[in-house]
Design an enzyme around this catalytic site. Structure first.
Site, PDB file in Angstrom:
ATOM      1  N   ARG A 240       0.853  -1.177   0.000  1.00  0.00           N
ATOM      2  CA  ARG A 240       0.000   0.000   0.000  1.00  0.00           C
ATOM      3  C   ARG A 240       0.893   1.232   0.000  1.00  0.00           C
ATOM      4  NH1 ARG A 240      -3.455  -2.929  -1.364  1.00  0.00           N
ATOM      5  NH2 ARG A 240      -5.571  -3.216  -0.513  1.00  0.00           N
ATOM      6  N   GLU A 268      -2.640   8.491  -3.837  1.00  0.00           N
ATOM      7  CA  GLU A 268      -3.083   7.603  -4.908  1.00  0.00           C
ATOM      8  C   GLU A 268      -4.547   7.883  -5.226  1.00  0.00           C
ATOM      9  OE1 GLU A 268      -3.839   2.876  -5.336  1.00  0.00           O
ATOM     10  OE2 GLU A 268      -1.807   3.419  -4.664  1.00  0.00           O
ATOM     11  N   HIS A 287      -1.392   0.768  -9.669  1.00  0.00           N
ATOM     12  CA  HIS A 287      -2.099  -0.131  -8.743  1.00  0.00           C
ATOM     13  C   HIS A 287      -2.853  -1.223  -9.510  1.00  0.00           C
ATOM     14  CE1 HIS A 287      -4.144  -0.412  -4.526  1.00  0.00           C
ATOM     15  NE2 HIS A 287      -3.850  -1.601  -5.015  1.00  0.00           N
TER      16      HIS A 287
END
Length: 324
Positions: A240, A268, A287
């Site tokens: 993450r 993000e 991602h």
């Protein structure tokens, strides 16, 4: 987190199941439940108070994931389709006590491990430069590092970390070192606790982050962590974004001392104009660790199996938390 199943209080005798798949797309769903398709749209498919099993829409963010939770007064299981649960955690206090939160262990291991290996190889072998060279019609030959004979450190040795090691095995690495929250022994060798990182980092050529985002891992990769890495080492993040301190990483990248390959960032999505986009020696993917053709069949098998157990009053798997 525990993988030991804990039984539901009793068999499900009815109620709604909200999931981001249509019921006719999944084989083996148990009878006796009403299946409602909801993939995060503005309108709910039914009264949230009647939902007993909620499958969270995939990759739609925390706002959508948590929006119906405060209205789900009858829910008994919340099932994510991601390995991480950080996107639903803000809504957990809205739920009644005794709700089981389950993650998607077993769904993303193959895809995420593939991407981790791809990022390592692409970074070491200079693929970003080759792509730019192709755009410019330039033949950029040269001498590049190999993965063979490198020392690899996996931080977060759960099911995804183990899957990464599975894929490293044929590449003749000098060694693979494993780190998790606490020490244990596996068939492949010891798993070191997080507290030993300062001694392990200077020996690693490649550091792969697979750890979940928790209070103890947020900002784990800070200036001190990065300073302990050896000159020229590669940091790979498939965990993450907030596991890494972005400002500290930018400082190391700017100095040219370290390289990075990031599938996740903080913030993000990475906004236009952010300095990370154009930092030297960094490869960024948006991602996509779990977003492959491997996702749907595994996700559907997980949902079908969990619902079958739930309907029978049996154990639900992948339990990570119980509210209340």
């Amino acid at each position: 987190m525990t993988s030991t199943p804990i039984p539901s209080p009793s068999p499900a005798t009815g109620g709604d199941v909200w999931m981001p798949f249509r019921a006719d797309e999944i084989e083996g769903l148990p009878e006796g439940l009403d299946y409602r398709f909801w993939d995060g749209g503005q309108d709910y498919p039914a009264d949230p108070a009647d939902c007993v099993f909620y499958v969270v829409p995939y990759m739609k963010g925390a706002e959508i994931a948590t929006r119906p939770l405060g209205l789900m007064s009858s829910v008994r299981v919340v099932q994510t389709l991601s390995a991480g649960i950080d996107h639903v955690e803000p809504g957990l206090p809205l739920l009644p006590g005794g709700v089981r939160l389950c993650n998607a262990k077993g769904v993303h291991e193959a895809s995420t491990a593939e991407l981790a290996l791809a990022l390592v190889l692409a970074s070491l072998r200079g693929f970003p430069g080759f792509v730019r060279g192709q755009d410019e019609e330039e033949w950029r030959s040269g001498f590049y590092p190999a993965l063979a004979d490198k020392s690899v450190l996996i931080v977060g040795y759960g099911s995804i970390g183990a899957a990464v090691e599975d894929r490293l095995e044929p590449f003749e690495c000098a060694r693979v070192v494993r780190v998790a929250r606490s020490a244990r022994t596996t068939a492949r060798g010891p798993v070191h606790p997080l507290g030993e990182l300062p001694a392990l980092l200077p020996e690693a050529d490649v550091v792969i982050l697979c750890t979940p985002l928790t209070p103890s891992t947020q900002g784990l990769v800070d200036a001190e962590f990065l300073a302990a890495m050896r000159d020229g080492a590669l940091l790979v993040n498939v965990a993450r974004g907030p596991v890494v301190d972005t400002a500290a990483l930018l400082a190391e990248l700017g100095s040219g001392r370290l390289r990075a390959a990031l599938d996740v960032t903080d913030p993000e999505p990475l906004p236009p104009g952010h300095p990370l986009w154009h930092a030297p020696h960094v490869l960024i993917t948006p991602h996509v660790g779990g977003s492959t053709s491997a996702f749907l069949p595994r996700a559907k098998r997980l949902v079908s199996g969990q619902l079958t157990r739930f309907a029978a009053g049996e154990a639900v798997g992948n339990l990570v938390r119980i509210t209340g």
